[in-house]
Design an enzyme around this catalytic site. Structure first.
Site, PDB file in Angstrom:
ATOM      1  CD  GLN A 105      -2.666  -1.369   2.651  1.00 41.91           C
ATOM      2  OE1 GLN A 105      -2.241  -1.680   3.559  1.00 41.91           O
ATOM      3  NE2 GLN A 105      -3.912  -0.811   2.767  1.00 41.91           N
ATOM      4  CG  ASP A 108       8.079   3.783   0.976  1.00 41.62           C
ATOM      5  OD1 ASP A 108       8.448   2.760   0.488  1.00 41.62           O
ATOM      6  OD2 ASP A 108       7.329   3.613   2.223  1.00 41.62           O
ATOM      7  CG  HIS A 123      -2.610   3.104  -2.647  1.00 41.46           C
ATOM      8  ND1 HIS A 123      -2.103   2.963  -1.236  1.00 41.46           N
ATOM      9  CD2 HIS A 123      -3.392   2.863  -3.016  1.00 41.46           C
ATOM     10  CE1 HIS A 123      -3.416   2.308  -0.904  1.00 41.46           C
ATOM     11  NE2 HIS A 123      -4.089   2.408  -1.782  1.00 41.46           N
ATOM     12  CB  SER A 193      -4.902  -0.958  10.178  1.00 36.08           C
ATOM     13  OG  SER A 193      -5.207  -0.244   8.866  1.00 36.08           O
TER      14      SER A 193
END
Length: 244
Positions: A105, A108, A123, A193
């Site tokens: 997700q 970077d 993403h 999460s």
């Protein structure tokens, strides 16, 4: 050795096709703050009357491309951040042909920096930028080193190759991620999460034997997991690597 680390070691040793799914926690361990935790960011957004979602939206990019790329330089480009031991462990298992890669997700690019080849960045990635007009591509290194805000070919603003609020996830990336999940015998979730949709909903497509979740907090999938480790992931993986 901690019995949970021993169980993790046993599962990894006996797995032939591991898929990894990573979230913000693995980046935090490299010193990259969660979006809402970036120092001074919320104060600046509040002064401008913007929401955090708007500042990373296609609407904001369209209305103020100069402001958007300035925001990227000030708050998103971490030139000094490097992959940590967890990124390296994931890359090592892929190199040994024990893993089919990683779904992340994060934007970077640290998985690629660590040497992972088969990375599905749900993403997008800050490792690549492109011109809004002529589509000319730039690497993050080029953008940082040359302080690029405009295309040196046509002079128009550039943007990172990330998925903004209001934009669709890349369907090819989703397809590849689903293939990883459906063919893996073990899925290891690290630092997520498992709440953010639609990315987290992909987990329900895993059909293999072992679901491992390593995260400081509980997740909606804990009850379905073979093993849950609510601990610092770097410490957990360091302990695992020392035992191998």
């Amino acid at each position: 050795m901690n019995h949970k680390i021993q169980q993790l070691d046993d599962i990894i040793r006996n797995s032939e096709n591991i898929a990894f799914f990573t979230g913000a926690g693995i980046s935090v361990a490299s010193g990259i703050p969660d979006f809402r935790s970036i120092g001074g960011l919320n104060d600046e957004i509040t002064k401008k009357g913007y929401s955090p979602e708007y500042i990373l939206s296609s609407d904001y990019l369209e209305s103020d491309p100069e402001g958007f790329i300035d925001f990227c330089h000030r708050y998103l480009l971490f030139a000094d951040k490097k992959p940590n031991t967890v990124h390296q462990w994931i890359a090592e298992l892929e190199k040994k042909h024990q893993s089919n890669g990683v779904i992340t997700q994060n934007i970077d690019g640290l998985h690629s920096d660590a040497g992972s080849q088969n990375v599905d960045e749900l993403h997008g990635t800050l490792n690549q930028f492109f011109c809004l007009h002529c589509q000319h591509k730039y690497t993050k290194h080029e953008v940082i080193q040359n302080h690029l805000r405009h295309c040196d070919k046509c002079g128009n603003p550039i943007r990172p190759d990330i998925v903004l609020y209001g934009e669709m996830l890349n369907q090819g990336t989703i397809f590849n991620a689903l293939h990883k999940l459906k063919t893996a015998d073990t899925l290891v979730v690290l630092g997520s999460s498992l709440i953010v949709q639609p990315a987290a909903g992909l987990i329900s497509n895993f059909e293999g034997e072992n679901l491992i979740i390593i995260n400081k907090d509980t997740t909606p999938y804990d009850d379905d997991a073979t093993l849950v480790i609510n601990d610092d992931m770097v410490s957990a993986i360091d302990s695992l690597r020392k035992s191998q």
